[in-house]
Design an enzyme around this catalytic site. Structure first.
Site, PDB file in Angstrom:
ATOM      1  N   LYS A 206       0.830  -1.207   0.000  1.00  8.93           N
ATOM      2  CA  LYS A 206       0.000   0.000   0.000  1.00  8.93           C
ATOM      3  C   LYS A 206       0.863   1.256   0.000  1.00  8.93           C
ATOM      4  O   LYS A 206       0.616   2.198  -0.746  1.00  8.93           O
ATOM      5  CB  LYS A 206      -0.933  -0.007   1.211  1.00  8.93           C
ATOM      6  CG  LYS A 206      -1.882   1.179   1.261  1.00  8.93           C
ATOM      7  CD  LYS A 206      -2.783   1.119   2.491  1.00  8.93           C
ATOM      8  CE  LYS A 206      -3.749  -0.030   2.440  1.00  8.93           C
ATOM      9  NZ  LYS A 206      -4.689  -0.046   3.586  1.00  8.93           N
ATOM     10  N   GLU A 212       9.938  -5.626   3.823  1.00  9.97           N
ATOM     11  CA  GLU A 212      10.185  -6.921   3.178  1.00  9.97           C
ATOM     12  C   GLU A 212       9.831  -6.880   1.693  1.00  9.97           C
ATOM     13  O   GLU A 212      10.584  -7.364   0.841  1.00  9.97           O
ATOM     14  CB  GLU A 212       9.375  -8.026   3.867  1.00  9.97           C
ATOM     15  CG  GLU A 212       9.657  -8.205   5.337  1.00  9.97           C
ATOM     16  CD  GLU A 212       8.724  -7.404   6.230  1.00  9.97           C
ATOM     17  OE1 GLU A 212       8.558  -7.790   7.390  1.00  9.97           O
ATOM     18  OE2 GLU A 212       8.157  -6.382   5.760  1.00  9.97           O
ATOM     19  N   GLY A 267      -5.235  -5.696   4.886  1.00  9.21           N
ATOM     20  CA  GLY A 267      -4.502  -6.661   4.081  1.00  9.21           C
ATOM     21  C   GLY A 267      -5.078  -8.058   4.131  1.00  9.21           C
ATOM     22  O   GLY A 267      -5.156  -8.750   3.107  1.00  9.21           O
ATOM     23  N   ARG A 268      -5.523  -8.498   5.300  1.00  5.18           N
ATOM     24  CA  ARG A 268      -6.036  -9.863   5.436  1.00  5.18           C
ATOM     25  C   ARG A 268      -7.424 -10.031   4.811  1.00  5.18           C
ATOM     26  O   ARG A 268      -7.941 -11.144   4.759  1.00  5.18           O
ATOM     27  CB  ARG A 268      -6.050 -10.269   6.904  1.00  5.18           C
ATOM     28  CG  ARG A 268      -6.838  -9.350   7.821  1.00  5.18           C
ATOM     29  CD  ARG A 268      -6.547  -9.664   9.291  1.00  5.18           C
ATOM     30  NE  ARG A 268      -7.199  -8.760  10.223  1.00  5.18           N
ATOM     31  CZ  ARG A 268      -6.729  -7.577  10.573  1.00  5.18           C
ATOM     32  NH1 ARG A 268      -5.608  -7.122  10.034  1.00  5.18           N
ATOM     33  NH2 ARG A 268      -7.359  -6.824  11.465  1.00  5.18           N
ATOM     34  N   GLU A 353      -4.988 -12.186  13.792  1.00  3.82           N
ATOM     35  CA  GLU A 353      -4.631 -10.779  13.606  1.00  3.82           C
ATOM     36  C   GLU A 353      -5.833  -9.882  13.885  1.00  3.82           C
ATOM     37  O   GLU A 353      -5.684  -8.744  14.328  1.00  3.82           O
ATOM     38  CB  GLU A 353      -4.109 -10.537  12.190  1.00  3.82           C
ATOM     39  CG  GLU A 353      -3.421  -9.188  12.029  1.00  3.82           C
ATOM     40  CD  GLU A 353      -2.657  -9.065  10.726  1.00  3.82           C
ATOM     41  OE1 GLU A 353      -1.464  -9.400  10.702  1.00  3.82           O
ATOM     42  OE2 GLU A 353      -3.269  -8.646   9.723  1.00  3.82           O
ATOM     43  N   HIS A 384      -2.516 -38.900  11.873  1.00  3.32           N
ATOM     44  CA  HIS A 384      -1.344 -39.660  12.312  1.00  3.32           C
ATOM     45  C   HIS A 384      -0.397 -38.791  13.122  1.00  3.32           C
ATOM     46  O   HIS A 384       0.773 -39.140  13.294  1.00  3.32           O
ATOM     47  CB  HIS A 384      -0.630 -40.250  11.090  1.00  3.32           C
ATOM     48  CG  HIS A 384      -1.478 -41.214  10.331  1.00  3.32           C
ATOM     49  ND1 HIS A 384      -1.523 -42.566  10.629  1.00  3.32           N
ATOM     50  CD2 HIS A 384      -2.354 -41.029   9.319  1.00  3.32           C
ATOM     51  CE1 HIS A 384      -2.370 -43.177   9.804  1.00  3.32           C
ATOM     52  NE2 HIS A 384      -2.887 -42.255   9.007  1.00  3.32           N
ATOM     53  N   LYS A 512       7.484  -4.016  13.489  1.00  4.93           N
ATOM     54  CA  LYS A 512       8.119  -3.290  12.380  1.00  4.93           C
ATOM     55  C   LYS A 512       9.014  -2.173  12.899  1.00  4.93           C
ATOM     56  O   LYS A 512      10.143  -1.983  12.430  1.00  4.93           O
ATOM     57  CB  LYS A 512       7.044  -2.699  11.462  1.00  4.93           C
ATOM     58  CG  LYS A 512       6.211  -3.733  10.697  1.00  4.93           C
ATOM     59  CD  LYS A 512       5.156  -3.031   9.855  1.00  4.93           C
ATOM     60  CE  LYS A 512       4.282  -4.019   9.113  1.00  4.93           C
ATOM     61  NZ  LYS A 512       3.231  -3.340   8.322  1.00  4.93           N
TER      62      LYS A 512
END
Length: 548
Positions: A206, A212, A267-268, A353, A384, A512
């Site tokens: 954005k 990153e 974002g999510r 979040e 398992h 951050k």
């Protein structure tokens, strides 16, 4: 006692929990032959069987009463109307507008969000079709064969997991490679297999400053230029999803290849926007629109169905029931479809979040637990491994089982065996195994009575473990869209009852800020090393490059 826990419905639920806590699901099914029919519903192509939960009609009524007392329906309507419900950031929450297919305006602080979405979708469609038709090519005139999608958080996880889920719909002539990790290995391993002349790089940030994402994009740019490509070709090979058009242009990306991100979409919740370009490139724009349509169908159901027949509302309230009244600290999501293997990680980010908060909207400490740990994976693999904990662990861990009735790859008996495992696991969690049943299994195996009694204790499973079963005819773009929207709204309902803001993420922001301070120390010629003793010592070791 907080205002929430003092509510009549909360108090009644506490008393109701005490009344039914000793009641076993075996008994509830024995008492009501039609229980499975009554505690089930359909919506947007999905079928939910929630009969294997520790509930009665009174439970459902009290949970819905709690939702009404906490204003869930009013907050839901305010969200859809574009009102500012993200109070800490002063923003509306309009991810639902991204898949709205009607023509009405949706106001977002004076702007028509629906019109902006329609315009962006039109641009996306044109771009996708031009890539597919070979009208948009690399600087040598060769068609694109690979897309490198660079993002972080929701702008990475959503497109990646939804693309994996829609693998049967992928085009044969295009591949997509997703990068989020700042670890250089993640990017290098992907780029070394690609031809720069036929690679399209899609960057999602954005601000166009996300550490990153920007670092990975700059490294991809260097890789591209080091291959001999001219700097003027950046505009043909790099596309951005960002609100910072000037920064994208300074990077070399053409303004017409910058797609918007809006403050009213977290974002999510963003895969439905231009963040979903990788999905559209892989499966085609028609299938991307079908994904939106499936989500919109679930939106319509969530908006209009009464709480007692509302799939997202009931799933959210049931999760809250176990979190707050049975001290369940986690919930497991088990997918019985290989294409859906990433869904637990997607819901993990979405839920944790959103609702991993310790204060309410007024900034006051919560008086009850919020934000359970979400985890899970592919169903048969988990059987398992961690299913042992589900069956014989001491805590209550509610489970969601997800199964398409039809497979995209009908191979012999595979799908029937897969389904049998899914359905048997829900049954086993519900029924358990009594001491008498365990002893009966051991009879006739040459053991003494004392040995049988002792060994049977280890084979006893208490049962009474709650689960939901979600079915769909087949995993399609429509059903996938509905499934993801279901979990979005389920998360919303829990946050609304708790009275927290599900749409900010200040805990993410702290990492951050501190990360930037540590990075400055790692790269400085003369570091101050004025961090806490542990961090300073670790920085010193990193700078040395070896352990003494």
């Amino acid at each position: 006692m907080s205002a929430l826990t003092a509510l009549p419905a909360w108090q009644a639920l506490s008393q109701h929990r005490d009344a039914i806590q000793a009641t076993h699901l075996r008994d509830l099914f024995a008492q009501d032959p039609k229980r499975a029919e009554r505690f089930a519903l359909k919506a947007a192509g999905l079928y939910l069987d929630y009969s294997k939960n520790r509930l009665t009609d009174d439970t459902v009524a009290l949970l819905c009463q709690l939702a009404r007392e906490t204003g869930v329906e009013a907050l839901r309507d305010a969200m859809f109307a574009g009102e500012v419900i993200n109070n800490t950031e002063g923003r509306p929450v309009l991810h639902t507008a991204l898949r709205y297919r009607g023509n009405d305006a949706i106001s977002a602080q004076g702007e028509d969000a629906a019109a902006e979405v329609r315009a962006t979708l039109k641009r996306m469609k044109t771009f996708v079709e031009r890539v597919h038709q070979g009208q948009l090519t690399g600087y040598t005139g060769e068609r694109f064969t690979d897309v490198v999608s660079i993002g972080i958080g929701g702008s990475f996880l959503g497109p990646k997991i939804m693309s994996e889920a829609l693998r049967p719909y992928w085009r044969a002539d295009l591949r997509c490679h997703f990068v989020a990790n700042i670890d250089g290995t993640a990017l290098a391993e992907k780029l070394k297999k690609l031809d720069p002349k036929r690679t399209l790089v899609l960057m999602s940030s954005k601000s166009f400053t996300t550490q990153e994402t920007l670092t990975n994009t700059e490294s991809a740019r260097a890789w591209f230029l080091d291959s001999g490509a001219p700097e003027s070709a950046i505009g043909q090979h790099f596309v951005a999803v960002s609100a910072n058009v000037p920064a994208a242009e300074a990077f070399g990306i053409k303004a017409e290849n910058v797609y918007p991100m809006w403050d009213w979409v977290g974002g999510r919740y963003s895969l439905w926007s231009a963040i979903g370009l990788p999905i559209a490139l892989l499966v085609g724009f028609d299938h991307f629109e079908a994904l939106l349509a499936g989500a919109e169908a679930m939106d319509t159901h969530f908006r209009t169905a009464p709480l007692e027949q509302n799939m997202p509302a009931l799933m959210g309230l049931l999760s809250l029931w176990y979190t707050n009244f049975f001290d369940s600290g986690s919930q497991v999501i088990l997918t019985y479809d290989h294409y859906l293997r990433g869904l637990p990680a997607y819901v993990q980010q979405l839920d944790m979040e959103s609702n991993g908060k310790g204060v309410d909207k007024a900034g006051q400490p919560m008086a009850c637990a919020t934000g359970p740990v979400i985890w899970g994976g592919e169903g048969t693999n988990g059987q398992h491994a961690y299913h042992q904990l589900l069956h014989q662990g001491s805590g209550v861990i509610p489970a969601d089982f997800i199964l398409p009735l039809q497979s995209h790859n009908p191979l012999g008996r595979h799908h029937a065996m897969l389904a049998s495992n899914c359905l048997a696991q829900t049954q086993a969690l519900m029924l358990g195994k009594t001491q008498a049943e365990a002893e009966a299994e051991l009879a006739g195996k040459g053991l003494s009575d004392d040995e049988i009694t002792a060994l049977a204790r280890h084979k006893v499973m208490p049962g009474n473990k709650p689960s939901n079963t979600l079915l769909m005819d087949k995993l399609t773009p429509e059903t996938l869209g509905a499934l993801v929207a279901l979990y979005e709204h389920r998360t919303f309902v829990q946050g609304a009852v708790w009275g927290i803001n599900s749409f900010d993420q200040w805990g993410v922001e702290l990492g951050k800020v501190l990360g930037n301070a540590v990075l400055a120390e790692l790269e400085a010629e003369q570091p101050k090393l004025d961090q806490d003793a542990s961090t300073a010592g670790l920085i010193r070791l990193f700078r040395q490059g070896q352990i003494d």
